[in-house]
Design a protein around this motif. Sequence first.
Motif, PDB file in Angstrom:
ATOM      1  N   SER A   1      44.417   8.519  -5.023  1.00 25.74           N
ATOM      2  CA  SER A   1      45.501   8.379  -5.989  1.00 25.74           C
ATOM      3  C   SER A   1      44.894   8.450  -7.386  1.00 25.74           C
ATOM      4  CB  SER A   1      46.149   7.002  -5.758  1.00 25.74           C
ATOM      5  OG  SER A   1      46.922   6.627  -6.863  1.00 25.74           O
ATOM      6  N   THR A   2      45.476   9.248  -8.254  1.00 28.47           N
ATOM      7  CA  THR A   2      45.009   9.349  -9.637  1.00 28.47           C
ATOM      8  C   THR A   2      46.161   8.944 -10.553  1.00 28.47           C
ATOM      9  OG1 THR A   2      43.585  11.202  -9.009  1.00 28.47           O
ATOM     10  CG2 THR A   2      43.973  10.883 -11.362  1.00 28.47           C
ATOM     11  N   LEU A   3      45.920   7.961 -11.411  1.00 32.21           N
ATOM     12  CA  LEU A   3      46.997   7.483 -12.287  1.00 32.21           C
ATOM     13  C   LEU A   3      47.316   8.525 -13.351  1.00 32.21           C
ATOM     14  CD1 LEU A   3      48.876   5.083 -12.896  1.00 32.21           C
ATOM     15  CD2 LEU A   3      47.148   4.275 -14.523  1.00 32.21           C
TER      16      LEU A   3
ATOM     17  N   ARG B   1      41.066   6.676 -10.834  1.00 33.25           N
ATOM     18  CA  ARG B   1      41.153   7.292  -9.508  1.00 33.25           C
ATOM     19  C   ARG B   1      40.824   6.259  -8.436  1.00 33.25           C
ATOM     20  NH1 ARG B   1      38.693  13.227  -7.993  1.00 33.25           N
ATOM     21  NH2 ARG B   1      38.130  12.687  -5.873  1.00 33.25           N
TER      22      ARG B   1
ATOM     23  N   THR C   1      55.948   7.292  -7.750  1.00 28.87           N
ATOM     24  CA  THR C   1      56.319   6.366  -8.829  1.00 28.87           C
ATOM     25  C   THR C   1      56.591   4.996  -8.223  1.00 28.87           C
ATOM     26  OG1 THR C   1      57.389   8.217  -9.944  1.00 28.87           O
ATOM     27  CG2 THR C   1      57.912   6.035 -10.770  1.00 28.87           C
TER      28      THR C   1
ATOM     29  N   MET D   1      54.473   3.019 -12.834  1.00 29.86           N
ATOM     30  CA  MET D   1      53.182   3.677 -12.636  1.00 29.86           C
ATOM     31  C   MET D   1      53.447   4.989 -11.912  1.00 29.86           C
ATOM     32  SD  MET D   1      50.689   0.753 -11.066  1.00 29.86           S
ATOM     33  CE  MET D   1      49.458   1.942 -10.514  1.00 29.86           C
ATOM     34  N   GLN D   2      52.983   6.064 -12.517  1.00 31.05           N
ATOM     35  CA  GLN D   2      53.146   7.373 -11.882  1.00 31.05           C
ATOM     36  C   GLN D   2      51.762   7.873 -11.487  1.00 31.05           C
ATOM     37  OE1 GLN D   2      54.502  10.875 -14.200  1.00 31.05           O
ATOM     38  NE2 GLN D   2      56.448  10.418 -13.202  1.00 31.05           N
ATOM     39  N   SER D   3      51.609   8.236 -10.230  1.00 31.88           N
ATOM     40  CA  SER D   3      50.291   8.633  -9.718  1.00 31.88           C
ATOM     41  C   SER D   3      50.389   9.929  -8.947  1.00 31.88           C
ATOM     42  CB  SER D   3      49.740   7.563  -8.762  1.00 31.88           C
ATOM     43  OG  SER D   3      49.705   6.300  -9.389  1.00 31.88           O
ATOM     44  N   GLU D   4      49.330  10.727  -9.024  1.00 26.42           N
ATOM     45  CA  GLU D   4      49.249  11.877  -8.130  1.00 26.42           C
ATOM     46  C   GLU D   4      48.496  11.449  -6.880  1.00 26.42           C
ATOM     47  OE1 GLU D   4      48.389  16.371  -8.805  1.00 26.42           O
ATOM     48  OE2 GLU D   4      46.503  15.411  -8.259  1.00 26.42           O
TER      49      GLU D   4
ATOM     50  N   PRO E   1      45.368   5.911 -17.600  1.00 26.15           N
ATOM     51  CA  PRO E   1      45.574   7.219 -16.972  1.00 26.15           C
ATOM     52  C   PRO E   1      44.232   7.879 -16.659  1.00 26.15           C
ATOM     53  CG  PRO E   1      47.120   6.955 -18.761  1.00 26.15           C
ATOM     54  CD  PRO E   1      46.195   5.755 -18.813  1.00 26.15           C
TER      55      PRO E   1
ATOM     56  N   TYR F   1      47.579   3.229   1.928  1.00 27.86           N
ATOM     57  CA  TYR F   1      47.927   2.631   0.646  1.00 27.86           C
ATOM     58  C   TYR F   1      48.189   1.140   0.812  1.00 27.86           C
ATOM     59  CZ  TYR F   1      50.365   1.746  -3.722  1.00 27.86           C
ATOM     60  OH  TYR F   1      50.750   1.229  -4.942  1.00 27.86           O
TER      61      TYR F   1
END
Lengths: 158, 158
Positions: free
Chosen positions: A115-117, A14, A152, A132-135, A11, A69
Amino acid sequence: MTQTFFSRLQPGMRLELGSYTFEAEAIKTFARQFDPQPFHLDETAAEQSHFGRLCASGWHCCAVFMKLYVRNGETALREAMGWTGAMPDRGPSPGFRDLKWLRPTYAGDTLAYRSTLLAARASQSRPGWGLMQSEIEATNQNDESVMRFVSTVFISTR
Amino acid sequence: MTQTFFSRLQPGMRLELGSYTFEAEAIKTFARQFDPQPFHLDETAAEQSHFGRLCASGWHCCAVFMKLYVRNGETALREAMGWTGAMPDRGPSPGFRDLKWLRPTYAGDTLAYRSTLLAARASQSRPGWGLMQSEIEATNQNDESVMRFVSTVFISTR
């Protein structure tokens, strides 16, 4: 002992996904197909709208995230993790949360996507798979945040 | 006494936004531009993927929602409310919540899109404006839900 790709996800990691300049013609082409509102189609109409200038459909900004992506995500992930092995299987995305269009994207603006994990956890419902959840965030050339959402995706834990 | 458009909004109100058939060529054209993954680009590659058949990008399904909403949303809203007056000003959408891609949309599938009003409330931050929150859903020709999200838009309360 061999670590799996999944176990090495950290987490906070980036990824820079690349950038894209929204030219007026591309804004209009997308809008004609999918979002034919005056402020996405025509400079003069846009001047008379609350946006003040031609700007891209919010869905166009989303679609460009996907483009970058697909093009750059795997390479960025490999580099961030120092991973040279095979990539784990990835499943479909079940969706996203909390999409915010924070500012207009005007013709000529260049958005940089990253993308930031946020989290990587084992799936309760699918053994052998993790989530995996990323912003995801896009910023413009003035470093202003224009779009943000939480994505997600399923990824093999093996 | 004249009621405003905003005051007549009733949670539960349902709007049929129209339907769209995802032909293989349109799926591939979108994918080449925005989501060039094998299962969106090529029938043979799709057969070998977890999807099993050519299917549309999830973002394509979102973009088609916007197309139908722009084309049919106002008329559907007028009909559902029996409103023949001027339409109130509408502001930009601040975003979406909880987008779920529930099932693949395969080549040839026809999705019907609808919107159900969840809530209409005055904005705290923008006097004279309210927020309409709606659940958007797309179902395929077998009446299976394929996509769902919660949309929010600003609308004048005057």
